[in-house]
Design an enzyme around this catalytic site. Structure first.
Site, mmCIF file in Angstrom:
data_model
loop_
_atom_site.group_PDB
_atom_site.id
_atom_site.type_symbol
_atom_site.label_atom_id
_atom_site.label_comp_id
_atom_site.label_asym_id
_atom_site.label_seq_id
_atom_site.Cartn_x
_atom_site.Cartn_y
_atom_site.Cartn_z
ATOM 1 N N CYS A 105 0.809 -1.209 0.000
ATOM 2 C CA CYS A 105 0.000 0.000 0.000
ATOM 3 C C CYS A 105 0.857 1.281 0.000
ATOM 4 O O CYS A 105 1.514 1.554 -0.992
ATOM 5 C CB CYS A 105 -0.971 -0.066 1.169
ATOM 6 N N HIS A 201 -3.302 -5.863 2.730
ATOM 7 C CA HIS A 201 -3.005 -5.856 4.169
ATOM 8 C C HIS A 201 -3.600 -7.114 4.790
ATOM 9 O O HIS A 201 -4.070 -8.004 4.099
ATOM 10 C CB HIS A 201 -3.690 -4.661 4.845
HETATM 11 N N1 GLN Z 1 -2.540 6.926 1.416
HETATM 12 C C1 GLN Z 1 -2.552 5.830 0.542
HETATM 13 C C2 GLN Z 1 -3.886 5.566 -0.148
HETATM 14 O O1 GLN Z 1 -4.957 5.759 0.423
HETATM 15 C C3 GLN Z 1 -2.046 4.612 1.299
HETATM 16 C C4 GLN Z 1 -3.044 3.957 2.183
HETATM 17 C C5 GLN Z 1 -2.474 2.807 2.968
HETATM 18 O O2 GLN Z 1 -1.269 2.606 3.010
HETATM 19 N N2 GLN Z 1 -3.357 2.075 3.638
HETATM 20 O O3 GLN Z 1 -3.868 5.184 -1.287
#
Ligand code: GLN
Length: 252
Positions: A105, A201
């Site tokens: 992510c 995740h």
């Molecule tokens: N800020 C990024 C997004 O929303 C990463 C989000 C995350 O790492 N959960 O795409």
């Protein structure tokens, strides 16, 4: 334990573990460590944070998890600093020399060229995986499956960014449930050499043991040459994978 693994060790760098550790991403470090230790390997984990140096050539495997935009801004600024070594260059050289990276992510986005948030300036990445990311109009939340040539990966995605894979990287797989990289082109994640990125995740690795073992095998090969990991029972891991996959298909 087979004689081939006796005395071998594995060095893991947990990049920005204090800032970038959302939705159980630390569980990936635990899965890597446990599956290595169960085979008799010695594991060293070094958490490397803001203002800290990475020792060039030392680590076999880098892990970089996800975080909110606020944390990503601080981490991107640190990656751009040169007064405590050049972490981007250190990791880039390591990947070219067969080290392994798993990025999730926000970490995946910063392993790419840049991430453009909704508000504020573009955050430069370290450009190791040829991807670019920009905040999109929707948030993708839910269970997700990426089908790769080596097997399915199941995890939980929550991102607003759209990520596009350039010609210098390959999509990690095809997204069969969920949005994957961008909800448009059917790709899920990306890879360059042994650097992998995706939006899963959850934690990802405890319920995808085949992928954990692939990362361990590639990471060990860097200093120790080819190794064969003895199989583990994996009843619980397989049950976790199947249950998460069932839930993903059911909530599609
Ligand atoms: N800020 C990024 C997004 O929303 C990463 C989000 C995350 O790492 N959960 O795409």
């Amino acid at each position: 334990m087979p004689a081939t693994l006796t005395g071998l060790d594995l060095r893991i760098a947990f990049l920005y573990g204090a800032e970038m550790n959302i939705y159980g991403d630390r569980g990936n470090i635990i899965a890597l460590t446990r599956r290595a230790e169960w085979r008799g390997l010695a594991v060293t984990i070094e958490q490397v944070g803001i203002g800290e140096r990475l020792t060039p050539g030392y680590h076999d495997l880098y892990f970089f998890g996800g975080g909110q935009d606020k944390e990503q801004i601080a981490v991107a600024a640190d990656l751009a600093r040169r007064d405590n070594g050049d972490k981007g260059a250190t990791i880039r050289e390591a990947i070219e020399a067969d080290a392994v990276a798993l990025t999730i992510c926000g970490g995946y986005q910063l392993f790419g060229h840049h991430y453009r948030p909704h508000n504020g300036p573009e955050l430069p990445g370290i450009g190791i995986i040829d991807v670019t990311s920009e905040a999109g109009p929707d948030r993708f939340i839910g269970n997700s499956i990426i089908a790769t040539p080596d097997g399915d990966l199941v995890g939980f995605e929550n991102h607003s960014a759209l990520t596009f894979v350039g010609p210098g990287a390959a999509p990690f797989g095809t997204v069969t449930v969920g949005a994957g990289n961008n909800g448009r082109d059917g790709t899920g994640g990306a890879r360059y050499r042994h650097a992998y990125g995706c939006y899963l995740h959850g934690s990802l690795l405890p319920k995808n043991p085949w992928f954990t073992d692939l990362l361990l095998t590639q990471a060990l090969a860097r200093r120790h040459g080819p190794v064969e990991l003895p199989p583990l029972a994996d009843d619980l891991e397989r049950a976790a994978h199947n249950s998460a996959a069932r839930r993903a298909w059911a909530t599609r």
